[in-house]
Design a protein around this motif. Structure first.
Motif, PDB file in Angstrom:
ATOM      1  N   SER A   1       0.834  -1.209   0.000  1.00 20.57           N
ATOM      2  CA  SER A   1       0.000   0.000   0.000  1.00 20.57           C
ATOM      3  C   SER A   1       0.870   1.262   0.000  1.00 20.57           C
ATOM      4  CB  SER A   1      -0.927  -0.006   1.219  1.00 20.57           C
ATOM      5  OG  SER A   1      -0.179  -0.057   2.423  1.00 20.57           O
ATOM      6  N   THR A   2       1.975   1.248   0.742  1.00 14.12           N
ATOM      7  CA  THR A   2       2.851   2.426   0.778  1.00 14.12           C
ATOM      8  C   THR A   2       3.476   2.688  -0.587  1.00 14.12           C
ATOM      9  OG1 THR A   2       3.364   1.996   3.113  1.00 14.12           O
ATOM     10  CG2 THR A   2       4.835   3.471   1.904  1.00 14.12           C
ATOM     11  N   VAL A   3       3.993   1.634  -1.211  1.00 10.18           N
ATOM     12  CA  VAL A   3       4.618   1.801  -2.531  1.00 10.18           C
ATOM     13  C   VAL A   3       3.574   2.221  -3.560  1.00 10.18           C
ATOM     14  CG1 VAL A   3       5.927   0.652  -4.353  1.00 10.18           C
ATOM     15  CG2 VAL A   3       6.421   0.139  -1.966  1.00 10.18           C
TER      16      VAL A   3
ATOM     17  N   VAL B   1      14.125   4.381   3.085  1.00  5.67           N
ATOM     18  CA  VAL B   1      13.217   4.870   4.126  1.00  5.67           C
ATOM     19  C   VAL B   1      12.137   3.832   4.411  1.00  5.67           C
ATOM     20  CG1 VAL B   1      11.461   6.606   4.661  1.00  5.67           C
ATOM     21  CG2 VAL B   1      13.653   7.313   3.707  1.00  5.67           C
ATOM     22  N   ILE B   2      11.585   3.241   3.353  1.00  7.33           N
ATOM     23  CA  ILE B   2      10.578   2.199   3.554  1.00  7.33           C
ATOM     24  C   ILE B   2      11.202   0.974   4.207  1.00  7.33           C
ATOM     25  CG2 ILE B   2       9.056   0.584   2.345  1.00  7.33           C
ATOM     26  CD1 ILE B   2       8.377   2.795   0.420  1.00  7.33           C
ATOM     27  N   GLN B   3      12.439   0.663   3.840  1.00  6.68           N
ATOM     28  CA  GLN B   3      13.159  -0.438   4.496  1.00  6.68           C
ATOM     29  C   GLN B   3      13.260  -0.196   6.000  1.00  6.68           C
ATOM     30  OE1 GLN B   3      13.462  -3.363   2.958  1.00  6.68           O
ATOM     31  NE2 GLN B   3      15.671  -3.459   2.727  1.00  6.68           N
ATOM     32  N   LEU B   4      13.482   1.055   6.384  1.00  8.95           N
ATOM     33  CA  LEU B   4      13.599   1.396   7.800  1.00  8.95           C
ATOM     34  C   LEU B   4      12.304   1.075   8.539  1.00  8.95           C
ATOM     35  CD1 LEU B   4      14.887   2.782  10.266  1.00  8.95           C
ATOM     36  CD2 LEU B   4      14.092   4.966   9.315  1.00  8.95           C
ATOM     37  N   PHE B   5      11.173   1.522   8.007  1.00  5.27           N
ATOM     38  CA  PHE B   5       9.902   1.297   8.688  1.00  5.27           C
ATOM     39  C   PHE B   5       9.498  -0.180   8.664  1.00  5.27           C
ATOM     40  CE2 PHE B   5       9.610   5.851   7.725  1.00  5.27           C
ATOM     41  CZ  PHE B   5       9.249   6.331   8.974  1.00  5.27           C
ATOM     42  N   VAL B   6       9.840  -0.871   7.601  1.00  2.98           N
ATOM     43  CA  VAL B   6       9.545  -2.307   7.541  1.00  2.98           C
ATOM     44  C   VAL B   6      10.348  -3.050   8.608  1.00  2.98           C
ATOM     45  CG1 VAL B   6       9.832  -4.384   6.143  1.00  2.98           C
ATOM     46  CG2 VAL B   6       8.856  -2.335   5.131  1.00  2.98           C
ATOM     47  N   SER B   7      11.606  -2.691   8.771  1.00  2.29           N
ATOM     48  CA  SER B   7      12.441  -3.366   9.771  1.00  2.29           C
ATOM     49  C   SER B   7      11.925  -3.115  11.176  1.00  2.29           C
ATOM     50  CB  SER B   7      13.891  -2.900   9.643  1.00  2.29           C
ATOM     51  OG  SER B   7      14.005  -1.518   9.883  1.00  2.29           O
TER      52      SER B   7
ATOM     53  N   LEU C   1      21.701   4.418   7.558  1.00  8.72           N
ATOM     54  CA  LEU C   1      20.895   4.752   6.376  1.00  8.72           C
ATOM     55  C   LEU C   1      21.696   5.592   5.384  1.00  8.72           C
ATOM     56  CD1 LEU C   1      17.308   5.578   7.723  1.00  8.72           C
ATOM     57  CD2 LEU C   1      18.038   3.605   6.376  1.00  8.72           C
ATOM     58  N   MET C   2      22.469   6.533   5.880  1.00 10.39           N
ATOM     59  CA  MET C   2      23.282   7.361   4.984  1.00 10.39           C
ATOM     60  C   MET C   2      24.315   6.508   4.249  1.00 10.39           C
ATOM     61  SD  MET C   2      21.968  10.295   5.181  1.00 10.39           S
ATOM     62  CE  MET C   2      23.205  11.164   4.216  1.00 10.39           C
ATOM     63  N   LEU C   3      24.928   5.561   4.967  1.00  8.39           N
ATOM     64  CA  LEU C   3      25.887   4.666   4.327  1.00  8.39           C
ATOM     65  C   LEU C   3      25.213   3.817   3.255  1.00  8.39           C
ATOM     66  CD1 LEU C   3      28.186   3.357   7.220  1.00  8.39           C
ATOM     67  CD2 LEU C   3      28.907   4.592   5.171  1.00  8.39           C
ATOM     68  N   LEU C   4      24.051   3.250   3.585  1.00  9.85           N
ATOM     69  CA  LEU C   4      23.348   2.405   2.618  1.00  9.85           C
ATOM     70  C   LEU C   4      22.935   3.205   1.388  1.00  9.85           C
ATOM     71  CD1 LEU C   4      21.085   0.311   5.041  1.00  9.85           C
ATOM     72  CD2 LEU C   4      23.070  -0.488   3.762  1.00  9.85           C
ATOM     73  N   ASN C   5      22.486   4.431   1.599  1.00 12.16           N
ATOM     74  CA  ASN C   5      22.091   5.281   0.474  1.00 12.16           C
ATOM     75  C   ASN C   5      23.282   5.599  -0.421  1.00 12.16           C
ATOM     76  OD1 ASN C   5      20.093   7.184  -0.848  1.00 12.16           O
ATOM     77  ND2 ASN C   5      21.661   8.626  -0.212  1.00 12.16           N
ATOM     78  N   ASN C   6      24.429   5.920   0.187  1.00 15.88           N
ATOM     79  CA  ASN C   6      25.617   6.275  -0.598  1.00 15.88           C
ATOM     80  C   ASN C   6      26.225   5.059  -1.307  1.00 15.88           C
ATOM     81  OD1 ASN C   6      25.435   8.985   0.170  1.00 15.88           O
ATOM     82  ND2 ASN C   6      26.686   8.669   2.001  1.00 15.88           N
ATOM     83  N   ILE C   7      26.244   3.913  -0.603  1.00 12.87           N
ATOM     84  CA  ILE C   7      26.833   2.719  -1.211  1.00 12.87           C
ATOM     85  C   ILE C   7      25.994   2.213  -2.371  1.00 12.87           C
ATOM     86  CG2 ILE C   7      27.516   0.323  -0.776  1.00 12.87           C
ATOM     87  CD1 ILE C   7      28.132   1.082   2.084  1.00 12.87           C
ATOM     88  N   SER C   8      24.685   2.370  -2.293  1.00 12.45           N
ATOM     89  CA  SER C   8      23.812   1.844  -3.349  1.00 12.45           C
ATOM     90  C   SER C   8      23.709   2.758  -4.561  1.00 12.45           C
ATOM     91  CB  SER C   8      22.407   1.598  -2.783  1.00 12.45           C
ATOM     92  OG  SER C   8      21.868   2.789  -2.239  1.00 12.45           O
ATOM     93  N   ARG C   9      24.195   3.987  -4.492  1.00 10.02           N
ATOM     94  CA  ARG C   9      24.101   4.904  -5.628  1.00 10.02           C
ATOM     95  C   ARG C   9      24.817   4.414  -6.875  1.00 10.02           C
ATOM     96  NH1 ARG C   9      24.833  10.973  -2.963  1.00 10.02           N
ATOM     97  NH2 ARG C   9      22.797  11.046  -1.916  1.00 10.02           N
ATOM     98  N   PRO C  10      25.980   3.752  -6.767  1.00  6.98           N
ATOM     99  CA  PRO C  10      26.627   3.268  -7.996  1.00  6.98           C
ATOM    100  C   PRO C  10      25.791   2.296  -8.812  1.00  6.98           C
ATOM    101  CG  PRO C  10      28.187   3.263  -6.169  1.00  6.98           C
ATOM    102  CD  PRO C  10      26.852   3.576  -5.590  1.00  6.98           C
TER     103      PRO C  10
END
Length: 216
Positions: free
Chosen positions: A31-33, A54-60, A169-178
């Protein structure tokens, strides 16, 4: 290992008997997506990536909080007399890691269905999804164990987790950008080492602190 595996099977059996909790989280994800799809249709790559984590955060938070919240005080007393505290917390870490990796894959599939697929390197991002799910599960398992000793207060877990989860979260966001660009950026291996170090530190703290919480 026998005690750990028995406790993991116990959690799997409870999850199977209480399927409403799993389906509730699944409904929340879809529903969120879908709402994001109605509001933004196909977001740009950076927004897509940020929304995913962000959605991963709330799901966890929703998936892992119940792992300790469903354990009553009487049942915890029973486990206290039956198993070693290290075995108990290791079983929780293993079960929540598997559960969060499964939920991460479901979130990724929902994003592909409703928000398209902007990825250039799918294999790289898929690995990051599993690694990120594992990192979030380890961190929130430790926080849920602490919150369980405060009358199972889920709000306490969220309050304690907010300042700790931000760098993850900042690390995951930066690492996944490539995964969204053809060329791999510099500094990614160093960020991988930082994330792995935080995961090792979380596991070590869980193994050291939980026996003291267990006695209380």
């Amino acid at each position: 290992m026998h005690q750990v595996w028995t406790l993991v099977k116990k959690d799997i059996l409870l999850e199977w008997r209480q399927q409403y909790a799993f389906y509730g989280i699944l409904l929340y994800v879809v529903s969120t997506v879908f709402v994001i799809h109605l509001m933004m249709d196909k977001p740009e790559e950076k927004t897509w990536n940020a929304l995913f984590w962000v959605i991963q955060l709330f799901v966890s938070v929703n998936a892992i909080a119940k792992s300790f919240m469903q354990e009553s005080r009487g049942r915890m007393m029973y486990f206290y007399n039956l198993v070693h505290p290290v075995h108990f917390i290791v079983a929780k870490l293993v079960y929540n890691l598997v559960l969060m990796c499964l939920m991460s894959i479901i979130v990724l599939v929902a994003f592909f269905i409703f928000l398209s697929n902007p990825l250039t390197h799918f294999g790289y991002f898929f690995g990051m999804v599993l690694l990120g799910g594992a990192s979030l599960s380890l961190l929130f398992t430790m926080l849920a164990a602490i919150a369980a000793q405060a009358n199972h207060n889920a709000a306490l877990m969220a309050i304690m987790g907010f300042p700790i989860i931000m760098p993850v979260l900042m690390l995951l966001n930066n690492i996944s950008r490539p995964a969204f660009v053809p060329v791999i950026q510099q500094g990614v291996p160093r960020m991988f080492l930082m994330l792995a170090g935080m995961d090792v530190l979380t596991i070590a703290l869980s193994l050291v602190l939980f026996p003291f919480l267990w006695k209380d």
